[in-house]
Scaffold this motif. Sequence first.
Motif, mmCIF file in Angstrom:
data_model
loop_
_atom_site.group_PDB
_atom_site.id
_atom_site.type_symbol
_atom_site.label_atom_id
_atom_site.label_comp_id
_atom_site.label_asym_id
_atom_site.label_seq_id
_atom_site.Cartn_x
_atom_site.Cartn_y
_atom_site.Cartn_z
ATOM 1 N N THR A 13 0.818 -1.200 0.000
ATOM 2 C CA THR A 13 0.000 0.000 0.000
ATOM 3 C C THR A 13 0.857 1.256 0.000
ATOM 4 O O THR A 13 1.830 1.372 0.745
ATOM 5 C CB THR A 13 -0.908 0.002 1.242
ATOM 6 O OG1 THR A 13 -0.177 -0.485 2.367
ATOM 7 C CG2 THR A 13 -2.122 -0.875 1.026
ATOM 8 N N TYR A 232 -6.340 4.207 -8.231
ATOM 9 C CA TYR A 232 -7.608 3.749 -8.800
ATOM 10 C C TYR A 232 -8.661 4.704 -8.259
ATOM 11 O O TYR A 232 -9.081 4.601 -7.112
ATOM 12 C CB TYR A 232 -7.880 2.302 -8.382
ATOM 13 C CG TYR A 232 -9.054 1.658 -9.082
ATOM 14 C CD1 TYR A 232 -8.874 1.015 -10.296
ATOM 15 C CD2 TYR A 232 -10.323 1.695 -8.527
ATOM 16 C CE1 TYR A 232 -9.954 0.419 -10.949
ATOM 17 C CE2 TYR A 232 -11.397 1.106 -9.166
ATOM 18 C CZ TYR A 232 -11.206 0.461 -10.381
ATOM 19 O OH TYR A 232 -12.271 -0.133 -11.026
ATOM 20 N N ILE A 235 -13.266 5.315 -6.241
ATOM 21 C CA ILE A 235 -13.052 4.798 -4.884
ATOM 22 C C ILE A 235 -14.231 3.998 -4.349
ATOM 23 O O ILE A 235 -14.074 3.242 -3.383
ATOM 24 C CB ILE A 235 -12.701 5.941 -3.906
ATOM 25 C CG1 ILE A 235 -13.816 6.986 -3.860
ATOM 26 C CG2 ILE A 235 -11.364 6.580 -4.286
ATOM 27 C CD1 ILE A 235 -13.582 8.080 -2.843
ATOM 28 N N VAL A 238 -15.304 -1.127 -5.309
ATOM 29 C CA VAL A 238 -14.412 -2.035 -4.590
ATOM 30 C C VAL A 238 -14.044 -3.234 -5.458
ATOM 31 O O VAL A 238 -12.883 -3.669 -5.493
ATOM 32 C CB VAL A 238 -15.060 -2.491 -3.273
ATOM 33 C CG1 VAL A 238 -14.169 -3.497 -2.554
ATOM 34 C CG2 VAL A 238 -15.332 -1.286 -2.369
ATOM 35 N N TYR A 241 -11.454 -2.327 -7.990
ATOM 36 C CA TYR A 241 -10.147 -2.195 -7.327
ATOM 37 C C TYR A 241 -9.538 -3.574 -7.094
ATOM 38 O O TYR A 241 -8.345 -3.792 -7.345
ATOM 39 C CB TYR A 241 -10.347 -1.456 -6.009
ATOM 40 C CG TYR A 241 -9.096 -0.942 -5.326
ATOM 41 C CD1 TYR A 241 -8.171 -0.154 -6.002
ATOM 42 C CD2 TYR A 241 -8.861 -1.210 -3.974
ATOM 43 C CE1 TYR A 241 -7.042 0.348 -5.364
ATOM 44 C CE2 TYR A 241 -7.738 -0.710 -3.329
ATOM 45 C CZ TYR A 241 -6.844 0.065 -4.021
ATOM 46 O OH TYR A 241 -5.722 0.557 -3.378
ATOM 47 N N ARG A 242 -10.366 -4.521 -6.636
ATOM 48 C CA ARG A 242 -9.869 -5.883 -6.411
ATOM 49 C C ARG A 242 -9.431 -6.532 -7.717
ATOM 50 O O ARG A 242 -8.397 -7.207 -7.767
ATOM 51 C CB ARG A 242 -10.956 -6.726 -5.748
ATOM 52 C CG ARG A 242 -11.237 -6.356 -4.297
ATOM 53 C CD ARG A 242 -12.444 -7.104 -3.780
ATOM 54 N NE ARG A 242 -12.744 -6.760 -2.399
ATOM 55 C CZ ARG A 242 -13.897 -7.008 -1.802
ATOM 56 N NH1 ARG A 242 -14.882 -7.587 -2.479
ATOM 57 N NH2 ARG A 242 -14.091 -6.663 -0.533
ATOM 58 N N SER A 258 -3.179 3.793 -2.820
ATOM 59 C CA SER A 258 -4.458 3.826 -2.117
ATOM 60 C C SER A 258 -4.823 5.276 -1.832
ATOM 61 O O SER A 258 -3.986 6.048 -1.366
ATOM 62 C CB SER A 258 -4.386 3.045 -0.806
ATOM 63 O OG SER A 258 -4.058 1.695 -1.048
ATOM 64 N N GLN A 263 -9.477 1.810 0.856
ATOM 65 C CA GLN A 263 -8.635 1.178 -0.166
ATOM 66 C C GLN A 263 -7.375 0.585 0.459
ATOM 67 O O GLN A 263 -6.885 -0.449 0.000
ATOM 68 C CB GLN A 263 -8.262 2.187 -1.254
ATOM 69 C CG GLN A 263 -9.379 2.475 -2.237
ATOM 70 C CD GLN A 263 -8.886 3.236 -3.470
ATOM 71 O OE1 GLN A 263 -7.855 3.913 -3.447
ATOM 72 N NE2 GLN A 263 -9.633 3.153 -4.546
ATOM 73 N N GLU A 266 -8.259 -2.856 1.693
ATOM 74 C CA GLU A 266 -8.376 -3.785 0.561
ATOM 75 C C GLU A 266 -7.003 -4.166 0.018
ATOM 76 O O GLU A 266 -6.731 -5.331 -0.266
ATOM 77 C CB GLU A 266 -9.226 -3.169 -0.548
ATOM 78 C CG GLU A 266 -10.690 -2.986 -0.213
ATOM 79 C CD GLU A 266 -11.418 -4.305 -0.044
ATOM 80 O OE1 GLU A 266 -10.998 -5.310 -0.653
ATOM 81 O OE2 GLU A 266 -12.408 -4.330 0.709
#
Length: 433
Positions: A13, A232, A235, A238, A241-242, A258, A263, A266
Amino acid sequence: MTERRHGRQFVRTFFTSPTAVEGEDDSAKMLRRAIQLRGMQAPDVWVPDNEDATAPSMRDEGARNIVEVVSEDGADFPGEIHPRVVWHRDSPSARYRGFQHMLEITDPEGGAVEHIDGFVIPEVGDIDDWKKADEFFTIVENEHGLEEGSLTMSVIIESGQAELAMESLRDEMGKPTNNLERLFLLVNGEVDYTKDMRAMTPTGSLPPWPELRHNTSRGASAAGLIAVDGPYDDIRNVEGYRTRMTENQAKGMIGIWSLTPGQVVEANTSPLPPKTGSWLLDVDGQRVELESEDGIEVYDGDYVSLDALGDDYELLVGSTTRTLTGEELHEELLKMTSYVPSMDDIVDSMEEFEAAKEAGRGAIAMERSTTLRIGQTEFDISTDRMWDEATYQAAMTPISLFQDVYENRPDQHEELEERYGADVVERAMQVGR
């Protein structure tokens, strides 16, 4: 992959915070919030952002805020702290201003430098520009009596020049004329990269730039650095993003930018092995996770159906129906299914291979079996996978990531033990050592 040059082997991150917010009673409030983050909400690398996230008129105040906040609370922050300063390959004045802010932030009298791990340099150009930044780091270190190379340098790849410069790193690093060994992260900056490439899309959205992500991951691997993907900005998405992180991890790019603490959570958890294993079924090109019921993996959709016809079976996939023998069905279902191993599964397999290796065996077969239920019909499948030293080393990557996280982030120990169980964590910390 070249050996990493710094203590961290992985960065999950990269979290940025504005250094000064205009119109607030406390312009440093975002810094104060971020430096209090702990556990899975705290990033591996925190970036007080004195560039794009902070208005140009507020950046001098932002540098002062970094010194104040980091000197007060930096000792307790669980991740690394790498402020981003202004820089531009085509602007001597921007480079000079960034240099002045670096000098101010690292002044020992301010008390922040002992908690500062390095700086992030944006908008770099060709390799000569990277060397200019490196020289400023060396001047800062000598000016303040710091050990040369003690401040790491991370760069954001935001131009075609910077992308091509990554190919020169292996030749340039280690030369007595520079201190480029201080390089730490290579970070994608897709927004400015898109601008630099004069790229357009019909909707105005950013191109996906898979080539840039691949090249950054390759450049980092070749030079012993760590690759991080860019922000990304959707926001609330999710799942998107994954998906982005899963695609990146298949390229060897574990880290991602992030923008929010959500984020961060995640991104901190995504690359870690799952708590429980799961079976997937290929359904119309999509991998669908099967529901586990009393040791049976259940598919409850309409796209695939299975019926027993005496000794044979009728398999319907989409609009195609096939009559198969038990052996043919077994082979077909093996093609359609895959297994995602849990942390416990990976550790079990590695321990079994280590025991076999100690007994003088160079390769062993690992069996994986389950019972599938498609509609009302159940069918047993099993497969053997050969494990040799190469398989073992490939399996070590997620375990090495876990070990790196556990060693560098003691604030996450409790959450990791809740996720996996203390026994699995202890065993995971022993394999491969």
